[in-house]
Enzyme design. Structure first.
Site, PDB file in Angstrom:
ATOM      1  N   LYS A  13       7.204 -16.071  -1.046  1.00  0.00           N
ATOM      2  CA  LYS A  13       6.827 -16.136  -2.430  1.00  0.00           C
ATOM      3  C   LYS A  13       7.478 -15.118  -3.533  1.00  0.00           C
ATOM      4  O   LYS A  13       7.914 -16.235  -4.855  1.00  0.00           O
ATOM      5  CB  LYS A  13       5.250 -17.062  -2.448  1.00  0.00           C
ATOM      6  CG  LYS A  13       5.224 -17.971  -1.008  1.00  0.00           C
ATOM      7  CD  LYS A  13       3.368 -17.345  -1.543  1.00  0.00           C
ATOM      8  CE  LYS A  13       2.609 -16.304  -1.228  1.00  0.00           C
ATOM      9  NZ  LYS A  13       2.780 -15.817   0.583  1.00  0.00           N
ATOM     10  N   ARG A  85      -5.557 -19.890  -1.857  1.00  0.00           N
ATOM     11  CA  ARG A  85      -5.588 -19.175  -0.808  1.00  0.00           C
ATOM     12  C   ARG A  85      -6.811 -19.890   0.033  1.00  0.00           C
ATOM     13  O   ARG A  85      -6.856 -19.546   1.576  1.00  0.00           O
ATOM     14  CB  ARG A  85      -6.146 -17.815  -0.598  1.00  0.00           C
ATOM     15  CG  ARG A  85      -4.578 -17.559  -0.418  1.00  0.00           C
ATOM     16  CD  ARG A  85      -4.704 -15.690   0.310  1.00  0.00           C
ATOM     17  NE  ARG A  85      -3.572 -15.187   0.005  1.00  0.00           N
ATOM     18  CZ  ARG A  85      -2.757 -13.947  -0.441  1.00  0.00           C
ATOM     19  NH1 ARG A  85      -2.810 -14.972  -2.162  1.00  0.00           N
ATOM     20  NH2 ARG A  85      -1.651 -13.518   0.460  1.00  0.00           N
ATOM     21  N   ARG A 119       9.852  -5.753   4.741  1.00  0.00           N
ATOM     22  CA  ARG A 119      10.290  -5.305   3.151  1.00  0.00           C
ATOM     23  C   ARG A 119      10.152  -3.971   2.550  1.00  0.00           C
ATOM     24  O   ARG A 119       9.258  -3.303   2.816  1.00  0.00           O
ATOM     25  CB  ARG A 119       9.022  -6.524   3.248  1.00  0.00           C
ATOM     26  CG  ARG A 119       8.312  -6.953   1.504  1.00  0.00           C
ATOM     27  CD  ARG A 119       7.690  -7.810   0.646  1.00  0.00           C
ATOM     28  NE  ARG A 119       7.004  -7.729   1.746  1.00  0.00           N
ATOM     29  CZ  ARG A 119       5.557  -8.252   1.819  1.00  0.00           C
ATOM     30  NH1 ARG A 119       5.978  -9.859   0.818  1.00  0.00           N
ATOM     31  NH2 ARG A 119       4.742  -8.426   2.348  1.00  0.00           N
ATOM     32  N   ARG A 168       4.096  -1.500   1.768  1.00  0.00           N
ATOM     33  CA  ARG A 168       3.244  -1.889   1.858  1.00  0.00           C
ATOM     34  C   ARG A 168       2.011  -1.678   2.444  1.00  0.00           C
ATOM     35  O   ARG A 168       2.992  -1.009   3.890  1.00  0.00           O
ATOM     36  CB  ARG A 168       3.133  -3.102   1.099  1.00  0.00           C
ATOM     37  CG  ARG A 168       2.776  -3.812   0.098  1.00  0.00           C
ATOM     38  CD  ARG A 168       3.438  -5.430  -0.398  1.00  0.00           C
ATOM     39  NE  ARG A 168       2.095  -6.138  -0.062  1.00  0.00           N
ATOM     40  CZ  ARG A 168       1.963  -7.377  -0.015  1.00  0.00           C
ATOM     41  NH1 ARG A 168       2.765  -8.098  -0.891  1.00  0.00           N
ATOM     42  NH2 ARG A 168       0.925  -8.147   0.802  1.00  0.00           N
ATOM     43  N   ARG A 179      -3.034 -11.363   8.902  1.00  0.00           N
ATOM     44  CA  ARG A 179      -2.887 -12.489   7.767  1.00  0.00           C
ATOM     45  C   ARG A 179      -1.759 -13.610   8.484  1.00  0.00           C
ATOM     46  O   ARG A 179      -2.668 -14.030   6.989  1.00  0.00           O
ATOM     47  CB  ARG A 179      -2.183 -11.676   6.466  1.00  0.00           C
ATOM     48  CG  ARG A 179      -2.634 -10.170   6.241  1.00  0.00           C
ATOM     49  CD  ARG A 179      -1.456  -9.023   5.347  1.00  0.00           C
ATOM     50  NE  ARG A 179      -0.457  -9.404   4.255  1.00  0.00           N
ATOM     51  CZ  ARG A 179       0.286  -9.175   4.463  1.00  0.00           C
ATOM     52  NH1 ARG A 179       0.742  -7.465   5.518  1.00  0.00           N
ATOM     53  NH2 ARG A 179       1.778  -9.517   3.954  1.00  0.00           N
TER      54      ARG A 179
END
Ligand code: AMP
Length: 230
Positions: A13, A85, A119, A168, A179
């Site tokens: 995203k 969300r 990531r 992160r 998550r």
């Protein structure tokens, strides 16, 4: 143009919305980025929400809604990344403004886990540099994934601002599972909410994260053109 980019964690995203922001001159509003910046700056809000992000849990609706209401004041050109969300958040958004389209990104769980684990983001909170070291070439349940790594020009340094790249804090295996579970239970129903709106329905552009961002973003742009969204 008022867009939502919607999908599970790791579906790209952030990467797509940066490109759409540059293409259309949109304001990119990422609730995750806003919260990370608040935490890094040590604000009252940052201290209040820090543990939610660390554990991969959702920040309470009333807090998120207040932040987004403030950000959206008088904005006509934006892409929302990571909001709404929950159905409550979607209902609150309906009271603020009318969305033109939802871009919904699909991917299989094993690909999402691989992507999130690989990531790397820019350590400068003012910069949106975003990279990925995974090289994914495989077929999952009939979907061919061809996702080469998105590497910086110089090892571990952001192309945009030269700051070091970091992982992160919530991109660890335990938090990723949490998550993904929260996405299934609390965020996926947001799509049913939008689908059930009858005449006032918001168009949903369905896209698979199976090709590199430049190809996927072109597909999104084609769909926006077809819907005559400007
Ligand atoms: P993201 O960068 O979108 O993956 O978001 C990182 C984290 O910020 C999430 O795991 C949540 O803890 C929090 N967060 C971001 N957006 C929201 C939202 N709309 N509602 C609740 N929590 C959020």
């Amino acid at each position: 143009m008022k867009l939502i980019i919607f999908g599970p964690p790791g579906s790209g995203k952030g990467t797509y919305s940066i490109r759409l922001k540059e293409r259309y001159g949109l304001e990119k509003i990422s609730t995750g980025d806003i919260f990370r910046e608040e935490i890094k700056s040590g604000t009252v809000l940052g201290k209040e929400i820090e543990h939610f992000l660390k554990e991969g849990k959702l920040v309470p609706d009333e807090v998120v809604i207040k932040v987004v209401k403030n950000k959206l004041k008088n904005l006509d050109n934006f892409i929302l990344d990571g909001y709404p969300r929950t159905v409550e958040q979607a209902k609150a958004l309906d009271e603020i403004t009318k969305i033109d389209a939802i871009i919904r990104i699909n991917a299989h769980k094993e690909i999402l886990i691989e992507k999130i684990s690989a990531r790397r983001i820019c350590s400068n909170p003012k910069c949106d540099g975003n990279y990925n070291i995974a090289d994914i070439r495989k077929t999952v349940n009939g979907v061919d994934y061809l996702l080469p790594p998105l590497l910086p020009k110089n090892d571990l340094v952001c192309d945009k601002c030269g700051s070091p790249l970091i992982q992160r804090e919530d991109d660890n295996l335990k938090t990723i599972e949490e998550r993904l579970k929260i996405y299934e239970n609390q965020s996926r129903p947001v799509l049913d909410y939008y689908k059930s709106k009858g005449a006032g329905r918001v168009p949903i552009i369905d896209i698979w994260m199976s090709r590199p961002p430049e190809i996927t973003v072109e597909k999104i742009i084609e769909s926006l053109n077809q819907l005559k969204i400007k």
